[in-house]
Scaffold this active site. Sequence first.
Site, PDB file in Angstrom:
ATOM      1  NE  ARG A 166       0.993  21.641 -36.584  1.00  0.00           N
ATOM      2  CZ  ARG A 166       0.192  20.815 -35.917  1.00  0.00           C
ATOM      3  NH1 ARG A 166      -0.512  21.277 -34.886  1.00  0.00           N
ATOM      4  NH2 ARG A 166       0.118  19.543 -36.256  1.00  0.00           N
ATOM      5  CB  CYS A 214       0.950  18.082 -41.983  1.00  0.00           C
ATOM      6  SG  CYS A 214       0.360  16.463 -41.454  1.00  0.00           S
ATOM      7  CD  GLU A 284       1.716  22.046 -40.059  1.00  0.00           C
ATOM      8  OE1 GLU A 284       2.733  21.386 -39.828  1.00  0.00           O
ATOM      9  OE2 GLU A 284       0.564  21.602 -39.874  1.00  0.00           O
TER      10      GLU A 284
HETATM   11  N1  EPU Z   1      -6.556  10.551 -44.089  1.00  0.00           N
HETATM   12  C1  EPU Z   1      -6.883  10.107 -45.332  1.00  0.00           C
HETATM   13  N2  EPU Z   1      -5.874   9.962 -46.254  1.00  0.00           N
HETATM   14  C2  EPU Z   1      -4.583  10.260 -45.968  1.00  0.00           C
HETATM   15  C3  EPU Z   1      -4.246  10.735 -44.683  1.00  0.00           C
HETATM   16  C4  EPU Z   1      -5.261  10.870 -43.745  1.00  0.00           C
HETATM   17  O1  EPU Z   1      -8.034   9.836 -45.614  1.00  0.00           O
HETATM   18  O2  EPU Z   1      -3.740  10.125 -46.852  1.00  0.00           O
HETATM   19  C5  EPU Z   1      -7.614  10.673 -43.073  1.00  0.00           C
HETATM   20  C6  EPU Z   1      -7.388   9.666 -41.938  1.00  0.00           C
HETATM   21  O3  EPU Z   1      -7.921   8.433 -42.250  1.00  0.00           O
HETATM   22  C7  EPU Z   1      -8.067  10.331 -40.777  1.00  0.00           C
HETATM   23  C8  EPU Z   1      -7.889  11.823 -41.063  1.00  0.00           C
HETATM   24  O4  EPU Z   1      -7.557  11.932 -42.439  1.00  0.00           O
HETATM   25  O5  EPU Z   1      -9.427  10.033 -40.764  1.00  0.00           O
HETATM   26  C9  EPU Z   1      -6.838  12.451 -40.180  1.00  0.00           C
HETATM   27  O6  EPU Z   1      -5.571  11.863 -40.452  1.00  0.00           O
HETATM   28  P1  EPU Z   1      -4.473  11.622 -39.312  1.00  0.00           P
HETATM   29  O7  EPU Z   1      -5.084  10.846 -38.197  1.00  0.00           O
HETATM   30  O8  EPU Z   1      -3.265  11.088 -39.966  1.00  0.00           O
HETATM   31  O9  EPU Z   1      -4.192  13.047 -38.705  1.00  0.00           O
HETATM   32  P2  EPU Z   1      -3.958  14.446 -39.434  1.00  0.00           P
HETATM   33  O10 EPU Z   1      -5.088  15.333 -39.042  1.00  0.00           O
HETATM   34  O11 EPU Z   1      -3.685  14.274 -40.882  1.00  0.00           O
HETATM   35  C10 EPU Z   1      -2.649  15.675 -37.540  1.00  0.00           C
HETATM   36  C11 EPU Z   1      -1.563  16.709 -37.680  1.00  0.00           C
HETATM   37  C12 EPU Z   1      -0.212  16.023 -37.713  1.00  0.00           C
HETATM   38  C13 EPU Z   1      -0.036  15.187 -36.440  1.00  0.00           C
HETATM   39  C14 EPU Z   1      -1.169  14.162 -36.378  1.00  0.00           C
HETATM   40  C15 EPU Z   1      -1.110  13.315 -35.124  1.00  0.00           C
HETATM   41  C16 EPU Z   1      -2.246  18.689 -38.963  1.00  0.00           C
HETATM   42  C17 EPU Z   1      -2.275  19.324 -40.306  1.00  0.00           C
HETATM   43  N3  EPU Z   1      -1.726  17.450 -38.920  1.00  0.00           N
HETATM   44  O12 EPU Z   1      -2.607  14.917 -38.746  1.00  0.00           O
HETATM   45  O13 EPU Z   1       0.778  17.036 -37.734  1.00  0.00           O
HETATM   46  O14 EPU Z   1       1.211  14.528 -36.465  1.00  0.00           O
HETATM   47  O15 EPU Z   1      -2.434  14.859 -36.393  1.00  0.00           O
HETATM   48  O16 EPU Z   1      -1.172  14.117 -33.980  1.00  0.00           O
HETATM   49  O17 EPU Z   1      -2.679  19.298 -37.988  1.00  0.00           O
HETATM   50  C18 EPU Z   1       2.404  18.321 -38.899  1.00  0.00           C
HETATM   51  O18 EPU Z   1       1.902  19.288 -38.359  1.00  0.00           O
HETATM   52  O19 EPU Z   1       3.391  18.415 -39.649  1.00  0.00           O
HETATM   53  C19 EPU Z   1       1.799  17.023 -38.672  1.00  0.00           C
HETATM   54  C20 EPU Z   1       2.212  15.946 -39.315  1.00  0.00           C
END
Ligand code: EPU
Length: 292
Positions: A166, A214, A284
């Site tokens: 990012r 995010c 971010e």
């Molecule tokens: N989780 C929770 N509670 C929540 C949200 C998530 O416990 O409210 C847990 C989920 O259960 C999972 C873990 O956190 O075990 C990861 O969550 P998720 O799979 O939704 O992925 P993320 O790491 O939160 C990342 C990117 C997103 C991108 C998605 C899919 C970052 C900060 N976020 O989300 O990017 O869309 O993967 O590829 O790197 C963005 O950059 O704006 C963004 C949304």
Amino acid sequence: MDHFESTPLIRANVSLRDRTSYRVGGVARFFAQPRTEEQAHEALVFARTRSLPLRLLGGGSNLLIEDGLHEGLIIDLSNLRAMRFVGDLVFAGAGAPLARLVHACNRRGLGGMAGLAGIPGTVGGALVMNAGGRHGEIGDHVLTVTVLRDDGLVELPRAACGFRYRDSALNEGLVLSAAWRLPLADAEELRAFSRDVLAAKRRTQPLAARSAGCVFKNPPGVAAGRLIDAAGLKGAALGGARVSEVHANFIVNAGDATSADLLGLMEKVEAAVEEKSHVRLEREVRVWKAAG
Ligand code: EPU
């Protein structure tokens, strides 16, 4: 400068509010939407000759603009949106919507972009912050990025772009366009993959809400969303700002949030996660501070 009259290229006192996905933001003292690279250069010269601070606006989808006056010149390159395809080479202007690029590559059987489905914003903004997700980042297959600097147009090879999680080293000058060399793939499979990526996002993210995606980067080895959730912050609100119930790393404008509401809630989340998990979250989302 107080008596500046808008020209076709440089407009004075332009509201930024509707140019961000948060629908929040003050007023730009000067605003330019060049239609050509020459006009982009004219806008750059306008800022430099007056020693004005300069900012680039992409799709406004990862951006919190403070309410109030933003001194300086804000350049929006959304009119530089041409895309060109030559074999496995792709060229796109900074203003092209990323979703359009993904769609066009998929259709032509050009791989490497399909996993970026569902990411809002423009190609330029995506490059500067190396937008992406678990299926890759926009910088992965870049060949060159063309940047307008004070000393003219510079074509940076990928190695000079500094792509990382990012972020990139593309903060100097105006990113005008980029070129990619993409792996050939089956168009139907690419389209199906994009559909799946988008469907997964629709299940786990509040895509229809006014948000900037995010808010925080994932710290090494753990998801920021999980930490915020564990701190019990889902649904927490400040004024019109609210931590999404769907995904805790999204802070949404639930109504008439001000920039102070959104920033204040971000700070509350940072403090609560630090207290609960001893992790300092890093933002971010980019924040543009207003004058004074
Ligand atoms: N989780 C929770 N509670 C929540 C949200 C998530 O416990 O409210 C847990 C989920 O259960 C999972 C873990 O956190 O075990 C990861 O969550 P998720 O799979 O939704 O992925 P993320 O790491 O939160 C990342 C990117 C997103 C991108 C998605 C899919 C970052 C900060 N976020 O989300 O990017 O869309 O993967 O590829 O790197 C963005 O950059 O704006 C963004 C949304």
